[in-house]
Scaffold this active site. Structure first.
Site, short mmCIF file in Angstrom:
data_model
loop_
_atom_site.label_atom_id
_atom_site.label_comp_id
_atom_site.label_asym_id
_atom_site.label_seq_id
_atom_site.Cartn_x
_atom_site.Cartn_y
_atom_site.Cartn_z
N TYR A 1 -20.97 -10.55 -16.18
CA TYR A 1 -20.57 -11.69 -17.01
C TYR A 1 -21.67 -12.75 -17.13
O TYR A 1 -21.42 -13.81 -17.68
CB TYR A 1 -19.28 -12.32 -16.47
CG TYR A 1 -18.03 -11.52 -16.79
CD1 TYR A 1 -18.10 -10.19 -17.17
CD2 TYR A 1 -16.77 -12.10 -16.70
CE1 TYR A 1 -16.96 -9.46 -17.45
CE2 TYR A 1 -15.62 -11.38 -16.97
CZ TYR A 1 -15.73 -10.06 -17.35
OH TYR A 1 -14.59 -9.34 -17.62
N LYS B 1 -17.80 -0.52 -6.81
CA LYS B 1 -18.06 0.76 -7.49
C LYS B 1 -19.44 1.23 -7.06
O LYS B 1 -20.29 1.63 -7.87
CB LYS B 1 -17.98 0.54 -9.02
CG LYS B 1 -18.04 1.80 -9.84
CD LYS B 1 -16.79 2.65 -9.78
CE LYS B 1 -16.97 3.95 -10.50
NZ LYS B 1 -15.82 4.87 -10.36
N ASP C 1 -11.58 2.01 -9.24
CA ASP C 1 -10.63 2.83 -10.03
C ASP C 1 -9.47 3.28 -9.16
O ASP C 1 -8.30 3.21 -9.57
CB ASP C 1 -11.33 4.01 -10.72
CG ASP C 1 -12.47 4.61 -9.92
OD1 ASP C 1 -12.80 4.05 -8.85
OD2 ASP C 1 -13.03 5.63 -10.33
N ASP D 1 -11.64 -9.73 -12.87
CA ASP D 1 -10.99 -10.12 -14.11
C ASP D 1 -9.94 -9.07 -14.49
O ASP D 1 -8.80 -9.38 -14.82
CB ASP D 1 -12.07 -10.23 -15.20
CG ASP D 1 -11.59 -10.99 -16.42
OD1 ASP D 1 -10.48 -11.55 -16.37
OD2 ASP D 1 -12.32 -11.01 -17.42
#
Ligand code: NAI
Length: 342
Positions: A127, A179, A213, A237
């Site tokens: 971001y 991740k 995930d 988010d």
């Protein structure tokens, strides 16, 4: 705090449903005799339309002075136009910690007793807005490239904030979400640093790590496995909206953006253009953000009264907004909360 000591605070009503939910929140805060002395300012599309800029200097000056703001949602044009002003404010005021609690307020929903606090790094990651198109031949958008930025100091700062928050609020476990199997540097540095910070707290706070995930699936299957989540900007988010879905929707989840020098409180949701101007939006998320703001300034008694009044209104069930299956409008719901404050 003395009964008449007022705390200066900036108020940004926001775009879309922002003015409607802000009006409800201010009416309820007035009824609660909340100690804020509002300095009203504009930002987002409303400011752009009125003043030609989505982030006027007067708004920044106000937040520099008050160091405290309640902010309605701001519309960001998709794919073109100005960048997100909410993200810009977080960057400008170094509001590095985004605290997003999701708690069951509505009985009989998909899950009972959800109570998860997500702590999201708020200024780094994908971001940061370092992105561009690469033109090829006559296609100006042939390729898009974005850089995510993660720093060790930023990761350490948010991890320390999360663990200190856990201790201050009597929480039991933190799940570090990443991740790093794919993004070995970007997410790997965050994971490595968060694990280093976790070492200092292992005797007091249970720690585990999950890949984002799998974490999304586990949240939907059984949210009771989770107590606190610590993660990077974009994952936070997305997962915080998922958590809103676990407890009845975006109308119910607040967020605090905390830095060393300022704090901005807002709903997790956006400006909801699909229902704007209809007087049907649920103001609860912004109200719960206001409760977090009351806690932040040490008015814990008033924060608890506000949360209890919201819970009582929802339990009563006679005056709920459409997103919670009721027929009440925003103002009618606000009046019901005010009645519960009495
Ligand atoms: P959204 O959160 O505004 O709406 C998603 C869905 O939830 C819509 O169906 C909406 O009607 C519903 N919803 C949201 N808040 C609600 C409430 N209080 N009561 C009842 N229903 C509610 O997300 P969307 O549509 O993706 O974004 C709209 C705009 O908001 C965009 O311009 C986006 O950039 C901006 N946005 C701003 C945020 C902020 O200022 N912090 C955060 C998220 C989005």
């Amino acid at each position: 705090m003395s009964a008449n000591k007022k705390i200066p605070a900036t108020l940004i009503r926001g775009d879309g449903i922002g003015p409607e939910i802000s009006a409800a929140a201010i009416a309820i805060l007035d009824a609660l005799d909340a100690p804020f002395d509002w300095d009203e300012q504009q930002a987002g599309m409303a400011a752009f339309d009125a003043l030609g800029t989505p982030l006027p200097e007067a708004t920044l000056d106000s937040i520099r002075k008050t160091r405290l703001a309640l902010k309605g949602p701001l519309t960001t044009p998709v794919g073109e136009g100005f960048r997100s002003i909410s993200v810009e404010l977080r960057k400008l005021f170094k509001l590095y910690a985004n605290v997003r609690p999701a708690r069951t307020y509505v009985p009989g929903g998909r899950f009972e007793d959800v109570d998860i606090v997500l702590i999201r790094e708020n200024t780094e990651g994908l971001y940061v807005g370092v992105e561009h198109f690469i033109p090829i031949d006559d296609d100006p958008h042939a390729v898009a490239e974005a850089s995510g930025i993660i720093t060790r100091s930023g990761s350490r700062r948010i991890a320390e904030y999360a663990f200190e928050y856990a201790i201050a609020h009597g929480r039991r476990k933190i799940t570090i979400v990443h991740k790093a199997n794919i993004l070995k540097c970007l997410s790997g540095l965050f994971l490595e640093t968060a694990n280093q910070v976790a070492e200092k707290y292992r005797d007091r706070i249970e720690v585990e790590t999950r890949i984002v995930d799998a974490c999304a699936m586990h949240l939907v299957q059984d949210p009771s496995q989770f107590d606190m989540i610590l993660t990077t900007n974009m994952f936070g988010d997305i997962l915080s909206d998922l958590m809103a879905g676990l407890v009845g929707g975006l109308g119910l989840t607040p967020g605090a953006n905390i830095g060393k020098d300022a704090a901005i409180f807002e709903a997790v949701h956006g400006s909801a253009p699909d229902i704007a101007g209809q007087g049907i939006a649920n103001p609860t998320a912004l109200l719960l953000a206001a409760a977090m703001m009351l806690d932040h300034v040490g008015e814990n008694g008033k924060a608890t009264r506000l949360r209890d009044a919201i819970q009582a209104t929802i339990n009563d069930g006679g005056c709920l907004t459409g997103d919670l299956g009721g027929k009440a409008g925003t103002d009618e719901y606000a009046q019901a909360v005010i009645a519960q404050l009495a």
